[in-house]
Every structure is written in structure tokens, then in C-alpha cells.
Enzyme design. Structure first.
Site, PDB file in Angstrom:
ATOM      1  N   HIS A 187       0.752  -1.113   0.102  1.00 25.35           N
ATOM      2  CA  HIS A 187       0.042   0.063   0.173  1.00 25.35           C
ATOM      3  C   HIS A 187       0.969   1.462  -0.018  1.00 25.35           C
ATOM      4  O   HIS A 187       0.375   2.375  -0.429  1.00 25.35           O
ATOM      5  CB  HIS A 187      -0.946  -0.100   1.230  1.00 25.35           C
ATOM      6  N   GLU A 429     -11.062 -10.643  -6.875  1.00 25.63           N
ATOM      7  CA  GLU A 429      -9.666 -10.753  -6.451  1.00 25.63           C
ATOM      8  C   GLU A 429      -9.274 -12.037  -5.531  1.00 25.63           C
ATOM      9  O   GLU A 429      -8.094 -12.288  -5.262  1.00 25.63           O
ATOM     10  CB  GLU A 429      -9.167  -9.293  -5.419  1.00 25.63           C
ATOM     11  N   ASP A 453      -4.298  -8.493  -5.441  1.00 25.52           N
ATOM     12  CA  ASP A 453      -4.752  -9.543  -4.538  1.00 25.52           C
ATOM     13  C   ASP A 453      -4.979 -10.862  -5.432  1.00 25.52           C
ATOM     14  O   ASP A 453      -4.564 -12.082  -4.981  1.00 25.52           O
ATOM     15  CB  ASP A 453      -6.054  -9.301  -3.613  1.00 25.52           C
ATOM     16  N   CYS A 500      -8.927  -3.003 -11.669  1.00 22.89           N
ATOM     17  CA  CYS A 500      -8.317  -1.917 -10.800  1.00 22.89           C
ATOM     18  C   CYS A 500      -6.966  -2.259 -10.043  1.00 22.89           C
ATOM     19  O   CYS A 500      -6.570  -1.235  -9.259  1.00 22.89           O
ATOM     20  CB  CYS A 500      -9.533  -1.241  -9.876  1.00 22.89           C
TER      21      CYS A 500
HETATM   22  C1  PEP Z   1      -6.437  -5.286  -5.615  1.00 25.08           C
HETATM   23  O1  PEP Z   1      -6.373  -6.285  -4.898  1.00 25.08           O
HETATM   24  O2  PEP Z   1      -6.191  -5.189  -7.209  1.00 25.08           O
HETATM   25  C2  PEP Z   1      -7.165  -4.011  -5.439  1.00 25.08           C
HETATM   26  C3  PEP Z   1      -7.112  -3.057  -6.332  1.00 25.08           C
HETATM   27  O3  PEP Z   1      -7.372  -3.714  -4.131  1.00 25.08           O
HETATM   28  P1  PEP Z   1      -6.221  -3.349  -3.114  1.00 25.08           P
HETATM   29  O4  PEP Z   1      -4.843  -3.081  -3.676  1.00 25.08           O
HETATM   30  O5  PEP Z   1      -6.662  -2.304  -2.229  1.00 25.08           O
HETATM   31  O6  PEP Z   1      -6.007  -4.820  -2.154  1.00 25.08           O
HETATM   32 MG    MG Z   2      -7.257  -6.010  -3.015  1.00 22.24          MG
END
Ligand code: PEP
Ligand code: MG
Length: 569
Positions: A187, A429, A453, A500
């Protein structure tokens, strides 16, 4: 020269601030000299006052003056006789060490506050916790770095940066981040891209090789870091920095362009955001929508849950400023590496496989319902798409949808307005969701594939662990097959499908995603223009043929090389 994982492009050069963080261990000790022990406590309280006044002043003078209130509240706790006097009395009565005395008084207050429902009291509890931890660190002489009120431009070097560190840091002063741990989709890396701050992660031991004020240069694109560079190196990187900035300028001609292949297939490029403030970068880069608003950042950097009203404000603001463009707002995705200081979750062996995201929301319907109410109320201000994270079966989806229906019935009864035109979708995911995407597709308006994920769960490879990051690869045929399955199942059911995860903005993967028929690509604002340029240069029919041909290729490296060769022909 060190080499890490590229997390956010751009060249940064400047002085370093090393972030120190240590665990505080408090042990009970019997002492002889009561006066000396009391002085240890009063000295630490004085030191804390000076520190707090200092950060408060810096916050007032910065662009983020609203943070000053937090420090003001902390100063008030320091003045509270019930805390300090009580600790002094405890030292006297029990002949114990200062840090243990204040720790016990703190725990006593926290236990009293824990049972209270009142928002104000909960906030007080969080203030007490912060202040006591500052005092204990000062008693023990442990240094920590405060990122919230930086007074000069720095490159931050840290073992790791938590999402709340990045949320509280004085962003305008941060030239770049470097961390020991983490991968491209941790993150802190995602946050760096959103803020358009260059970053390199997974540098293993950079925190122990570097000192405050060392001069450093790094390239966020290649992951190269040079500590105390020579004058030739400085010149070379100055040139690289200006080339990079020029290249970004040249991409400007794609800002208002439609995202369309040479043979006329139109797709949508949207942006991922963490806070309403990020919308500025979204519009500046010409995004056609928001494809992922990670609402969890609204819950971080604070000591209590955001109220329905606060959430309504944030969601309406994003919807209004993007309108009529669509905005996908994802419901709370807490758990995994994202924790809330005020929400107790039992210790878990595998937090990424634990009570995370939709699982937590269905377990804590009070939290979930507040968020869904705020979302539905905000829906009248724009083009809302609600998205549930980490769905792994049909029941979770139906249960989540039933809560929306419950709220709508309440709103109808109370004459609270909401739009009838919003869409509901889910993130794909978890591999189980990809496998049953035909079943899930019947109950949604859209899917958005979360590759960050999906890769970690499909390949059993922790997205945060740089030791195994060589296994974390979106070109892995197992991942590509799942993505194709999801797109095919969505289209068979007449639904649209986006992505995404960070892979959506990877220009070497885009030809494959395009050929598979992906409808929407959502990415960090910084990746939008290079992605649009790539899509506008490709032919959709050729990319469909490419998908046929990569089907038998066995390794991610060969798939990537073959794709690059094909598009450069
Ligand atoms: C993902 O898992 O691709 C996603 C967009 O969610 P995050 O990165 O917030 O887990
Ligand atoms: Mg995710």
C-alpha cells in the site's frame, strides 16, 4: 548503488530523513530513589510538551493546519492532573519505575473508556494513548520520527511505511520514499503513485546503510538508489530528471483524447484514488472516471469511526467533482495490512486470509450500514457505482446486496432521496470468485478485477514480501487464464468488466488485457497518459490474435517478451 523494486516513477534528489520506529517494552521494576524516579517522569512530560508545541507550530504554518487541532488536544491531555499526578502518586506508593506507573494509569483509563459508546470519550481515549506513548518513549530515551509536520523537503527512508504514515505525512515536503520492505503493490507503493511521488521499495537494509541528512539520488523507474553520489552522477541524474519531466509534458496531448484503438474499439481509462483530494490529479491526467475509490483511507489517521455525515461529505465531494463521469466507490477494505487503531481485531495467523474487507463488514453490520447509507445518500450527486471487495462466494454478495435493499426501504419510508441509477459490482480478487464468475455475474452490474490480490492468492505469494517478489507476476499464465475466464463470463452475462489492480496500468500487459476484451482500465493517475498512448497505438483485432498465440507459452517471461516483440513489430 543499491537496487530495489520500482514503486513509483520519477527521479528524486535531496537529503534524507530516516524514520525510526521501535516497539516499547514496559517492565515493572522496584526502585529505591523515589524523587529521582518522579523527576524522570516530570522531565519526560516537559520534553513531550516541547515536542508537541513544536509539531503544533509546524502544522499551523503548513498547508495542513487542520492537523494542529490534534496536537492541541494532546497538549491538553498532558496538562491533565489526573494522569500525571496519579502516576506520581503511584511511583511513591508502590516504589515502581516511572514508565510502569504511567503505563498502569493509562491502562486503567483505557479500560474505563473501552466500555463507553460516546464518540467524544473514544476520541479522548485515543489521545491518552498517543500522549502516554510519547511520554514513555521520552522516559526511555527512544527516538521516533514525526512525519506529520516536516519543515524542509526530504526523501523519507523507512523500514516500512504504513498507510496511516503516508496519510499523516506532510506530503508537500516529501520528495520521495525509500523502504526496506514491500513490493510494487504494497500500500505504501500504491500511495506513492497516487501522490505522484517517486518511490523505491524492497531495498532490504537501506535504513541501516544511511543516516539523516545524507544526500541521495534515486530513480523510481529503475529502482536504482545512489547514496552520496559523485558530481558526475548528480549531473547525469539531473538530466534524467529533466528528460522524465519533458516526457510527462509530451504526454499532455493525450489528456483530452478518446481511448480508442486504431481500428475503433473504445475502452475507458479510469483512476484509482484514496481520498477526495486525489481527484485533482485524476482530472489533470484526463481520466474518464474513478475506477476505484479506496474508502479505507477515510477511516485511517483518526481515532474514531467516521460518522455517516462525514462519509456522506467525502463521497458527495468526489461524485460532484467527477460528474457526469462514473465513480466506483469500494466499501471498506480493512484487514490484511490495513488496520484501524480503534477497531480491535483478534490477532490472526494470516491476516490476508482473515477477517478482511467484506467479511469484516458482514460481521460488523453497524459499520457497513453506516457506510452504505452515506453512499446511497451521496448517489444523487453523480454517477455512483458501489463495489464490494474480496467477495469469494455468492452468499456474501447476496447478503451485502440485501443490506442495500434494507436501507432503500428505510429511505423510502423516511423520504430520504437517493438515485435509482447507481450500479452494484464486485471486485474479483479471490481465485474462487474468478472460478465462479459465471454465477456471480448474474447478480452484479459489473466486475472489477483486483490483480494485486488475485496474483497473491492465485500464486500463494505474499504481495508484501520482497524475498518472493520474483514469483509475483501478472504475466503468470495461471493469472492470465483467470483474467480471461472472468472477462468471458462477464460478457456472456452481458455485464462490463474492468480492472483496478496495478496490472491495469502496466503498458506491457495492456495489449493482452485489450485483446481479452477488458472494457475499463483503472490505475494510478500517473499511469493514465502512458496507458492511453499505448492503447491508441494498438489494433484490437491484432491483439485478439495475440491472445490465441500466447495460450501455449509456458512462462511469464516468455509471454511478456512475445507480447513486446509483437507490438513493436
Ligand atoms: C487489488 O487487490 O487489486 C486491489 C485493487 O485492491 P487493494 O490493492 O486495495 O487490495
Ligand atoms: Mg485487493
Amino acid at each position: 548503488m543499491l537496487k530495489g523494486t520500482s514503486a513509483s516513477p520519477g527521479v528524486a534528489m535531496g537529503n534524507v530523513l530516516v524514520v525510526k520506529k521501535q516497539q516499547i517494552e514496559i517492565a515493572k521494576k522496584l526502585i529505591q530513589d523515589i524523587e529521582a524516579e518522579k523527576k524522570r517522569l516530570s522531565d519526560a512530560v516537559e520534553k513531550s510538551k516541547i515536542q508537541l508545541n513544536d509539531v503544533k507550530e509546524k502544522a499551523l504554518g503548513s498547508m495542513e493546519s487542520d492537523k494542529a487541532q490534534i496536537f492541541e488536544a494532546h497538549l491538553m491531555v498532558l496538562e491533565d492532573p489526573e494522569l500525571i499526578d496519579a502516576s506520581m502518586k503511584k511511583i511513591e506508593a508502590e516504589k515502581i519505575n516511572a514508565e510502569y506507573a504511567i503505563d498502569s494509569i493509562e491502562n486503567m483509563y483505557l479500560a474505563i473508556f473501552a466500555d463507553m459508546e460516546d464518540e467524544y470519550m473514544k476520541e479522548r481515549a485515543a489521545d491518552i494513548k498517543d500522549v502516554c506513548s510519547r511520554i514513555k518513549m521520552n522516559i526511555l530515551g527512544i527516538e521516533s520520527t514525526d512525519l506529520s509536520a516536516l519543515d524542509k523537503e526530504v526523501i523519507i527512508v523507512a523500514h516500512d511505511l504504513t498507510p496511516s504514515d503516508t496519510a499523516t505525512m506532510g506530503r508537500e515536503k516529501v520528495l520521495g520514499f525509500l523502504t526496506d520492505v514491500g513490493g510494487r503493490t504494497s500500500h505504501s507503493a500504491i500511495m506513492a503513485r497516487t501522490l505522484q511521488i517517486p518511490a523505491v521499495v524492497g531495498l532490504k537494509d537501506i535504513t541501516s546503510r544511511i543516516n539523516d541528512n545524507d544526500y541521495i539520488i534515486f530513480n523510481g523507474e529503475t529502482g536504482e538508489v545512489i547514496i552520496n553520489p559523485s558530481s558526475e552522477e548528480i549531473e547525469k541524474y539531473k538530466k534524467l530528471k529533466s528528460d522524465y519531466e519533458q516526457n510527462i509534458k509530451a504526454l499532455g496531448s493525450f489528456i483530452d483524447r478518446e481511448t480508442m484503438t486504431t481500428d475503433g474499439r473504445k475502452v475507458e481509462i479510469a483512476a484509482n484514488i484514496g481520498t477526495p483530494k486525489d481527484v485533482t490529479a485524476v482530472l489533470k491526467n484526463g481520466a474518464e472516471g474513478v475506477g476505484l475509490y479506496r474508502t479505507e483511507f477515510l477511516y485511517m489517521d483518526r481515532s474514531t469511526m467516521p460518522t455517516e455525515e462525514e462519509q456522506f461529505e467525502a463521497y458527495s465531494e468526489v461524485l460532484k467533482s467527477m460528474s457526469p463521469r462514473p465513480v466506483i466507490i469500494r466499501t471498506l477494505d480493512i484487514g490484511g495490512d490495513k488496520k484501524l487503531p480503534y477497531l480491535e481485531i483478534d490477532e490472526e495467523m494470516n491476516p490476508f486470509l482473515g477477517l478482511r474487507a467484506i467479511r469484516l463488514c458482514l460481521d460488523r453490520k453497524d459499520i457497513f450500514k453506516t457506510q452504505l447509507r452515506a453512499l446511497l445518500r451521496a448517489s444523487v450527486y453523480g454517477n455512483l457505482r458501489i463495489m464490494f471487495p474480496m467477495i469469494s462466494n455468492v452468499s456474501e454478495l447476496l447478503e451485502a446486496k440485501s443490506i442495500i435493499e434494507e436501507i432503500k426501504a428505510e429511505f423510502d419510508a423516511d423520504d430520504i432521496p437517493y438515485s435509482k441509477d447507481y450500479q452494484v459490482g464486485i471486485m474479483i480478487e479471490v481465485p474462487a470468485a474468478a472460478m465462479i464468475s459465471d454465477l456471480l455475474a448474474k447478480h452484479v452490474d459489473f466486475f472489477s478485477i483486483g490483480t494485486n490480490d488475485l496474483i497473491q492468492y492465485t500464486c500463494a505469494v505474499d504481495r508484501m514480501n520482497e524475498k518472493i517478489s520474483y514469483l509475483y507476476n501478472p504475466f503468470n499464465p495461471a493469472v492470465l487464464r483467470l483474467i480471461k475466464l472472468v472477462i468471458d463470463n462477464a460478457h456472456k452475462a452481458g455485464k462490463w468488466v474492468g480492472m483496478c489492480g496495478e496490472a491495469a496500468g502496466d503498458v506491457s500487459l495492456i495489449p493482452i488485457l485489450l485483446g481479452m476484451g477488458l472494457d475499463e482500465f483503472s490505475m494510478s493517475p500517473i499511469s493514465i497518459l502512458p496507458a492511453r498512448k499505448t492503447i491508441c497505438s494498438l489494433n484490437y483485432d491484432d491483439m485478439k490474435n495475440l491472445i490465441e498465440r500466447i495460450n501455449d507459452i509456458e512462462t511469464p517471461e516468455e509471454i511478456k517478451a512475445y507480447t513486446e516483440k509483437t507490438i513493436n513489430k
